[in-house]
Design an enzyme around this catalytic site. Sequence first.
Site, PDB file in Angstrom:
ATOM      1  N   GLY A 146      47.189  35.188  40.226  1.00  0.00           N
ATOM      2  CA  GLY A 146      45.757  35.369  40.456  1.00  0.00           C
ATOM      3  C   GLY A 146      45.011  34.039  40.453  1.00  0.00           C
ATOM      4  O   GLY A 146      45.622  32.960  40.407  1.00  0.00           O
ATOM      5  N   ILE A 158      42.861  32.415  38.239  1.00  0.00           N
ATOM      6  CA  ILE A 158      42.986  31.494  37.101  1.00  0.00           C
ATOM      7  C   ILE A 158      44.462  31.138  36.898  1.00  0.00           C
ATOM      8  O   ILE A 158      44.812  29.988  36.603  1.00  0.00           O
ATOM      9  CB  ILE A 158      42.372  32.122  35.831  1.00  0.00           C
ATOM     10  CG1 ILE A 158      40.865  32.363  36.058  1.00  0.00           C
ATOM     11  CG2 ILE A 158      42.583  31.227  34.615  1.00  0.00           C
ATOM     12  CD1 ILE A 158      40.179  33.184  34.974  1.00  0.00           C
ATOM     13  N   GLY A 159      45.343  32.130  37.095  1.00  0.00           N
ATOM     14  CA  GLY A 159      46.768  31.915  36.878  1.00  0.00           C
ATOM     15  C   GLY A 159      47.357  30.835  37.769  1.00  0.00           C
ATOM     16  O   GLY A 159      48.206  30.052  37.341  1.00  0.00           O
ATOM     17  N   THR A 204      39.835  43.707  36.964  1.00  0.00           N
ATOM     18  CA  THR A 204      38.711  42.880  36.520  1.00  0.00           C
ATOM     19  C   THR A 204      37.319  43.272  37.038  1.00  0.00           C
ATOM     20  O   THR A 204      36.365  42.543  36.785  1.00  0.00           O
ATOM     21  CB  THR A 204      38.967  41.409  36.911  1.00  0.00           C
ATOM     22  OG1 THR A 204      39.015  41.350  38.340  1.00  0.00           O
ATOM     23  CG2 THR A 204      40.266  40.874  36.343  1.00  0.00           C
ATOM     24  N   TYR A 242      35.418  48.190  31.719  1.00  0.00           N
ATOM     25  CA  TYR A 242      36.148  46.912  31.751  1.00  0.00           C
ATOM     26  C   TYR A 242      36.003  46.191  30.410  1.00  0.00           C
ATOM     27  O   TYR A 242      36.987  45.751  29.803  1.00  0.00           O
ATOM     28  CB  TYR A 242      35.620  46.037  32.898  1.00  0.00           C
ATOM     29  CG  TYR A 242      36.080  44.598  32.823  1.00  0.00           C
ATOM     30  CD1 TYR A 242      37.415  44.263  33.055  1.00  0.00           C
ATOM     31  CD2 TYR A 242      35.181  43.568  32.508  1.00  0.00           C
ATOM     32  CE1 TYR A 242      37.838  42.938  32.976  1.00  0.00           C
ATOM     33  CE2 TYR A 242      35.599  42.249  32.432  1.00  0.00           C
ATOM     34  CZ  TYR A 242      36.931  41.940  32.668  1.00  0.00           C
ATOM     35  OH  TYR A 242      37.356  40.626  32.573  1.00  0.00           O
TER      36      TYR A 242
HETATM   37  N1  LIG Z   1      37.389  35.299  36.665  1.00  0.00           N
HETATM   38  C1  LIG Z   1      36.478  35.525  35.716  1.00  0.00           C
HETATM   39  O1  LIG Z   1      35.283  35.262  35.883  1.00  0.00           O
HETATM   40  C2  LIG Z   1      36.898  36.087  34.385  1.00  0.00           C
HETATM   41  C3  LIG Z   1      35.928  36.226  33.379  1.00  0.00           C
HETATM   42  C4  LIG Z   1      36.298  36.776  32.151  1.00  0.00           C
HETATM   43  C5  LIG Z   1      37.619  37.129  31.925  1.00  0.00           C
HETATM   44  N2  LIG Z   1      38.541  36.996  32.924  1.00  0.00           N
HETATM   45  C6  LIG Z   1      39.916  37.435  32.669  1.00  0.00           C
HETATM   46  O2  LIG Z   1      40.825  36.433  33.106  1.00  0.00           O
HETATM   47  C7  LIG Z   1      42.016  37.046  33.583  1.00  0.00           C
HETATM   48  C8  LIG Z   1      42.381  36.505  34.962  1.00  0.00           C
HETATM   49  O3  LIG Z   1      41.295  36.728  35.842  1.00  0.00           O
HETATM   50  P1  LIG Z   1      41.317  36.216  37.354  1.00  0.00           P
HETATM   51  O4  LIG Z   1      39.920  35.907  37.708  1.00  0.00           O
HETATM   52  O5  LIG Z   1      42.370  35.196  37.564  1.00  0.00           O
HETATM   53  O6  LIG Z   1      41.697  37.583  38.083  1.00  0.00           O
HETATM   54  P2  LIG Z   1      42.575  37.837  39.388  1.00  0.00           P
HETATM   55  O7  LIG Z   1      42.273  39.220  39.802  1.00  0.00           O
HETATM   56  O8  LIG Z   1      42.436  36.751  40.378  1.00  0.00           O
HETATM   57  O9  LIG Z   1      44.063  37.774  38.807  1.00  0.00           O
HETATM   58  C9  LIG Z   1      44.639  38.826  38.083  1.00  0.00           C
HETATM   59  C10 LIG Z   1      46.105  38.893  38.473  1.00  0.00           C
HETATM   60  O10 LIG Z   1      46.686  39.964  37.721  1.00  0.00           O
HETATM   61  C11 LIG Z   1      47.574  40.645  38.586  1.00  0.00           C
HETATM   62  N3  LIG Z   1      47.737  42.017  38.125  1.00  0.00           N
HETATM   63  C12 LIG Z   1      46.850  43.053  38.193  1.00  0.00           C
HETATM   64  N4  LIG Z   1      47.399  44.166  37.725  1.00  0.00           N
HETATM   65  C13 LIG Z   1      48.657  43.842  37.316  1.00  0.00           C
HETATM   66  C14 LIG Z   1      49.716  44.583  36.760  1.00  0.00           C
HETATM   67  N5  LIG Z   1      49.624  45.903  36.553  1.00  0.00           N
HETATM   68  N6  LIG Z   1      50.876  43.950  36.462  1.00  0.00           N
HETATM   69  C15 LIG Z   1      51.014  42.607  36.724  1.00  0.00           C
HETATM   70  N7  LIG Z   1      50.045  41.858  37.267  1.00  0.00           N
HETATM   71  C16 LIG Z   1      48.877  42.472  37.565  1.00  0.00           C
HETATM   72  C17 LIG Z   1      46.927  40.596  39.962  1.00  0.00           C
HETATM   73  O11 LIG Z   1      47.888  40.786  40.997  1.00  0.00           O
HETATM   74  C18 LIG Z   1      46.326  39.202  39.956  1.00  0.00           C
HETATM   75  O12 LIG Z   1      47.201  38.266  40.548  1.00  0.00           O
HETATM   76  C19 LIG Z   1      41.781  38.556  33.535  1.00  0.00           C
HETATM   77  O13 LIG Z   1      42.360  39.056  32.350  1.00  0.00           O
HETATM   78  C20 LIG Z   1      40.267  38.687  33.442  1.00  0.00           C
HETATM   79  O14 LIG Z   1      39.886  39.856  32.746  1.00  0.00           O
HETATM   80  C21 LIG Z   1      38.213  36.476  34.151  1.00  0.00           C
END
Ligand SMILES: NC(=O)c1ccc[n+]([C@@H]2O[C@H](COP(=O)([O-])OP(=O)(O)OC[C@H]3O[C@@H](n4cnc5c(N)ncnc54)[C@H](O)[C@@H]3O)[C@@H](O)[C@H]2O)c1
Length: 376
Positions: A11, A13-14, A81, A187
């Site tokens: 994803g 951040i990842g 998310t 959420y």
């Molecule tokens: N981006 C933001 O503003 C923000 C803010 C607060 C918290 N977060 C948290 O940070 C984390 C990452 O967010 P992000 O923005 O990179 O989100 P993103 O949606 O870009 O990435 C999430 C990743 O998780 C994977 N995923 C979803 N369901 C899955 C499952 N069942 N099994 C395995 N993988 C799965 C998706 O394929 C995706 O690649 C999340 O936990 C989110 O709650 C993000």
Amino acid sequence: MQTILITGGAGFIGRHLSRAALAANCKVVVFDNLSPQIHGEDPSFEAPAGAIFIRGDITARTELEAALDGIDTVVHLAAETGTGQSMYEIDRYYRVNVQGTALLFDILANRPHSVANVVLASSRSVYGEGAYLCRTCAPEGVRRFPPTRGPEQLKAHRWTAPCPVCGGRLEPTATREDDALAPASIYAATKLAQEDLVRVACTALGIGHSILRFQNVFGEGQSLSNPYTGILSIFSTRIRLGLPLPIFEDGEESRDFVHVEDVVAAVLRCAERPLQDGVTLNVGRGEAASIMHVAQLLCRIMGSNTEPHVTGEYRLGDIRHNFANIEQLENITGLRPAISLEEGMRRFCNWVDTQPIPADLLEKANAELRARKLMA
Ligand SMILES: NC(=O)c1ccc[n+]([C@@H]2O[C@H](COP(=O)([O-])OP(=O)(O)OC[C@H]3O[C@@H](n4cnc5c(N)ncnc54)[C@H](O)[C@@H]3O)[C@@H](O)[C@H]2O)c1
């Protein structure tokens, strides 16, 4: 050299984190199911050179067990998310976010493992409305935590709650980690449940842990096609398509936008140094920006004449204001966010310019909410 498992590592951040961890000489294992909502119906993912990619689901025991072999630190990012979407896809959000996290610890509790540290991506949403000051209660200001805004209040366009004690006007102030927790969306409720699971299980299992409450993370590489989250993505697509920019409420609602590079620095610091007693930290820039300001800045940077306009519409589950107190982040990690909102937005816009223009799905996402009376 330690080995880090990054769940949800394909994803937004990842992917930034994988590259930063490899540059810091970590071994990286990316575990991700390439969810169609993020990666499209025919997904492909190329892990950065040197990283191992395992396609698997956080809710599938055997896949997760295999991924945990030889891991020192788990950075748990995998999640659904979208705040609005979570209000009607409740089972899916619960299964992925809560049961997925429970499964992680069920495995760690029942099999030999090498995990010594867990870092959880939590969210500022666990605070709900967050902290305010009431200067009617006392001139120097008393910290107050108004309850979640209900349908009646929103329908009457009373956007900011009054002081729950005296009914006076409230002014937003930075939310601290020990402030009241009051999730306003499904959420947010799942993120708080994740926090509890991490804290309780890691303490019982003798695993160090850090819970990081991210504010609104933005930057290069964020999903441009997911209509359920990422206001900068949604707005940048509409600007490129010459579509109007509708702003909810009166446009004065605010968020703390933090660039992904600053977030990754904090995650990596916590991944490198297990904190045995556990720690919970806000990760933001510590400054509030109104949605109207952000939309206007985006238009200016993208060279667009589009005028964002307030619609007076609202979504149940949205909060009015929240920005982070980042003293603990600075004290414990020694890090200060380095990228200003404007610089971060310039980087984001330069990257957007290199991307194909996606379809605009905002109306579809809003229609789903309206049909369920979650938006009006
Ligand atoms: N981006 C933001 O503003 C923000 C803010 C607060 C918290 N977060 C948290 O940070 C984390 C990452 O967010 P992000 O923005 O990179 O989100 P993103 O949606 O870009 O990435 C999430 C990743 O998780 C994977 N995923 C979803 N369901 C899955 C499952 N069942 N099994 C395995 N993988 C799965 C998706 O394929 C995706 O690649 C999340 O936990 C989110 O709650 C993000």
